[in-house]
Design a protein around this motif. Structure first.
Motif, PDB file in Angstrom:
ATOM      1  N   LEU A  60       0.839  -1.200   0.000  1.00 39.10           N
ATOM      2  CA  LEU A  60       0.000   0.000   0.000  1.00 39.10           C
ATOM      3  C   LEU A  60       0.876   1.252   0.000  1.00 39.10           C
ATOM      4  O   LEU A  60       1.747   1.400   0.863  1.00 39.10           O
ATOM      5  CB  LEU A  60      -0.896   0.028   1.244  1.00 39.10           C
ATOM      6  CG  LEU A  60      -1.792  -1.191   1.501  1.00 39.10           C
ATOM      7  CD1 LEU A  60      -2.492  -1.027   2.846  1.00 39.10           C
ATOM      8  CD2 LEU A  60      -2.810  -1.353   0.396  1.00 39.10           C
ATOM      9  N   PHE A  61       0.623   2.129  -0.952  1.00 41.10           N
ATOM     10  CA  PHE A  61       1.289   3.426  -0.976  1.00 41.10           C
ATOM     11  C   PHE A  61       0.200   4.483  -0.865  1.00 41.10           C
ATOM     12  O   PHE A  61      -0.654   4.609  -1.748  1.00 41.10           O
ATOM     13  CB  PHE A  61       2.091   3.607  -2.265  1.00 41.10           C
ATOM     14  CG  PHE A  61       3.371   2.831  -2.293  1.00 41.10           C
ATOM     15  CD1 PHE A  61       4.585   3.458  -2.027  1.00 41.10           C
ATOM     16  CD2 PHE A  61       3.369   1.479  -2.566  1.00 41.10           C
ATOM     17  CE1 PHE A  61       5.775   2.739  -2.040  1.00 41.10           C
ATOM     18  CE2 PHE A  61       4.549   0.741  -2.576  1.00 41.10           C
ATOM     19  CZ  PHE A  61       5.761   1.373  -2.314  1.00 41.10           C
ATOM     20  N   ALA A  80      -3.379   3.515   5.928  1.00 43.56           N
ATOM     21  CA  ALA A  80      -2.574   2.352   5.540  1.00 43.56           C
ATOM     22  C   ALA A  80      -2.559   1.310   6.653  1.00 43.56           C
ATOM     23  O   ALA A  80      -2.671   0.102   6.388  1.00 43.56           O
ATOM     24  CB  ALA A  80      -1.157   2.799   5.197  1.00 43.56           C
ATOM     25  N   SER A  81      -2.444   1.750   7.895  1.00 39.28           N
ATOM     26  CA  SER A  81      -2.427   0.823   9.030  1.00 39.28           C
ATOM     27  C   SER A  81      -3.752   0.082   9.168  1.00 39.28           C
ATOM     28  O   SER A  81      -3.783  -1.135   9.415  1.00 39.28           O
ATOM     29  CB  SER A  81      -2.124   1.584  10.331  1.00 39.28           C
ATOM     30  OG  SER A  81      -0.833   2.152  10.301  1.00 39.28           O
ATOM     31  N   ALA A  84      -4.114  -2.403   6.315  1.00 36.02           N
ATOM     32  CA  ALA A  84      -3.210  -3.535   6.520  1.00 36.02           C
ATOM     33  C   ALA A  84      -3.806  -4.569   7.470  1.00 36.02           C
ATOM     34  O   ALA A  84      -3.450  -5.744   7.433  1.00 36.02           O
ATOM     35  CB  ALA A  84      -1.863  -3.047   7.055  1.00 36.02           C
ATOM     36  N   LYS A  85      -4.740  -4.139   8.313  1.00 33.67           N
ATOM     37  CA  LYS A  85      -5.444  -5.062   9.201  1.00 33.67           C
ATOM     38  C   LYS A  85      -6.722  -5.586   8.569  1.00 33.67           C
ATOM     39  O   LYS A  85      -7.038  -6.780   8.651  1.00 33.67           O
ATOM     40  CB  LYS A  85      -5.780  -4.357  10.527  1.00 33.67           C
ATOM     41  CG  LYS A  85      -4.583  -4.011  11.383  1.00 33.67           C
ATOM     42  CD  LYS A  85      -4.991  -3.454  12.742  1.00 33.67           C
ATOM     43  CE  LYS A  85      -5.728  -2.138  12.630  1.00 33.67           C
ATOM     44  NZ  LYS A  85      -6.054  -1.546  13.954  1.00 33.67           N
ATOM     45  N   ARG A  86      -7.480  -4.686   7.939  1.00 32.34           N
ATOM     46  CA  ARG A  86      -8.813  -5.039   7.458  1.00 32.34           C
ATOM     47  C   ARG A  86      -8.785  -5.977   6.250  1.00 32.34           C
ATOM     48  O   ARG A  86      -9.598  -6.908   6.168  1.00 32.34           O
ATOM     49  CB  ARG A  86      -9.568  -3.749   7.099  1.00 32.34           C
ATOM     50  CG  ARG A  86     -11.055  -3.968   6.848  1.00 32.34           C
ATOM     51  CD  ARG A  86     -11.747  -4.375   8.113  1.00 32.34           C
ATOM     52  NE  ARG A  86     -13.167  -4.595   7.904  1.00 32.34           N
ATOM     53  CZ  ARG A  86     -13.806  -5.721   8.217  1.00 32.34           C
ATOM     54  NH1 ARG A  86     -13.135  -6.734   8.748  1.00 32.34           N
ATOM     55  NH2 ARG A  86     -15.095  -5.847   8.027  1.00 32.34           N
ATOM     56  N   LEU A  87      -7.886  -5.741   5.310  1.00 37.44           N
ATOM     57  CA  LEU A  87      -7.842  -6.586   4.113  1.00 37.44           C
ATOM     58  C   LEU A  87      -7.584  -8.062   4.448  1.00 37.44           C
ATOM     59  O   LEU A  87      -8.322  -8.939   3.972  1.00 37.44           O
ATOM     60  CB  LEU A  87      -6.784  -6.059   3.134  1.00 37.44           C
ATOM     61  CG  LEU A  87      -7.182  -4.821   2.317  1.00 37.44           C
ATOM     62  CD1 LEU A  87      -5.959  -4.226   1.632  1.00 37.44           C
ATOM     63  CD2 LEU A  87      -8.252  -5.165   1.284  1.00 37.44           C
ATOM     64  N   PRO A  88      -6.581  -8.386   5.257  1.00 36.89           N
ATOM     65  CA  PRO A  88      -6.372  -9.801   5.607  1.00 36.89           C
ATOM     66  C   PRO A  88      -7.534 -10.407   6.390  1.00 36.89           C
ATOM     67  O   PRO A  88      -7.842 -11.594   6.229  1.00 36.89           O
ATOM     68  CB  PRO A  88      -5.091  -9.772   6.460  1.00 36.89           C
ATOM     69  CG  PRO A  88      -4.396  -8.522   6.054  1.00 36.89           C
ATOM     70  CD  PRO A  88      -5.503  -7.537   5.781  1.00 36.89           C
TER      71      PRO A  88
END
Length: 227
Positions: A60-61, A80-81, A84-88
């Motif tokens: 993610l940029f 971004a943080s 990084a949690k929600r997508l997985p």
């Protein structure tokens, strides 16, 4: 067993009807509650050598336009943080393994490659050994309803996302613009909660809506609908 299950369903329907709900809506809920909404821009491979890849890696940029409110000074990193949690988490519900590089890993890449901005996101993805790069740009962000002297919350943002399939890149990324509004139900009195809490919900809800663009999910009105 079947008879008792049928009685339970019709009993639930009868109770709901007595409190004024639409019976057809209720039946749809009881029979289709597991139906999922397809992702518009899935982070998966349907063909090619990576079709059966066990683990998909995403970088993610995030950035934001000039002239944004000071209230959003660190919004791109917070988003971004959250992503990084929600997508997985969403991917796990679909028995898919999605690994999102942390903002710290992306920051390290930027430090190690000081001219990274002059390169193509595909090059960024290759160096990070990612399968996909999401280049996310935040603009026109606001927390308050215009003309109300910061007395009423009405969150807004315009988010542009370029999706790069690193190995399958053909010259142009997939692209979409997401017009974000928070809360969905309208406005909220700014004296009801601190700005820091409202901003936290703003970022969380935005992350969820963006994640829904990329991962199949259950129908939902969003985490902040009732806030």
């Amino acid at each position: 067993m079947y008879r008792w299950a049928r009685r339970a369903i019709w009993g639930t329907l009868a109770v709901v009807c007595t409190v004024g709900c639409n019976p057809l809506t209720t039946i749809a809920f009881l029979t289709h509650r597991e139906t999922k909404v397809p992702a518009e821009y899935p982070l998966t491979f349907t063909e090619g050598p990576k079709k059966n890849k066990d683990e998909i890696v995403v970088a993610l940029f995030t950035s934001q336009g000039a002239g944004q409110s000071y209230d959003f000074a660190t919004a791109e990193r917070s988003l971004a943080s959250e992503l990084a949690k929600r997508l997985p988490e969403l991917a796990k519900e679909n028995k898919q393994k999605l690994v999102v590089l942390s903002p710290t890993q992306v920051d390290r890449f930027k430090i190690d490659n000081p001219t990274w901005k002059s390169g193509n996101p595909v090059a960024w993805g290759k160096k990070l050994e990612a399968d996909f790069v999401l280049d996310i740009h935040l603009d026109r962000m606001s927390l308050y309803k215009p003309g109300m002297l910061d007395q009423v919350y009405e969150g807004r943002a315009e988010v542009t996302v370029d999706v790069y399939d690193i190995d399958g890149y053909t010259g142009e990324p997939k692209n979409y613009v997401h017009a974000f509004a928070f809360p969905k139900t309208g406005v909220r009195d700014a004296t009801s909660i601190p700005q820091s809490q409202f901003k936290k919900w703003f970022i969380e809800n935005l992350a969820t809506e963006l994640a829904y663009k990329h991962v199949e999910h259950k129908p939902s009105s969003g985490i902040a609908e009732g806030r």
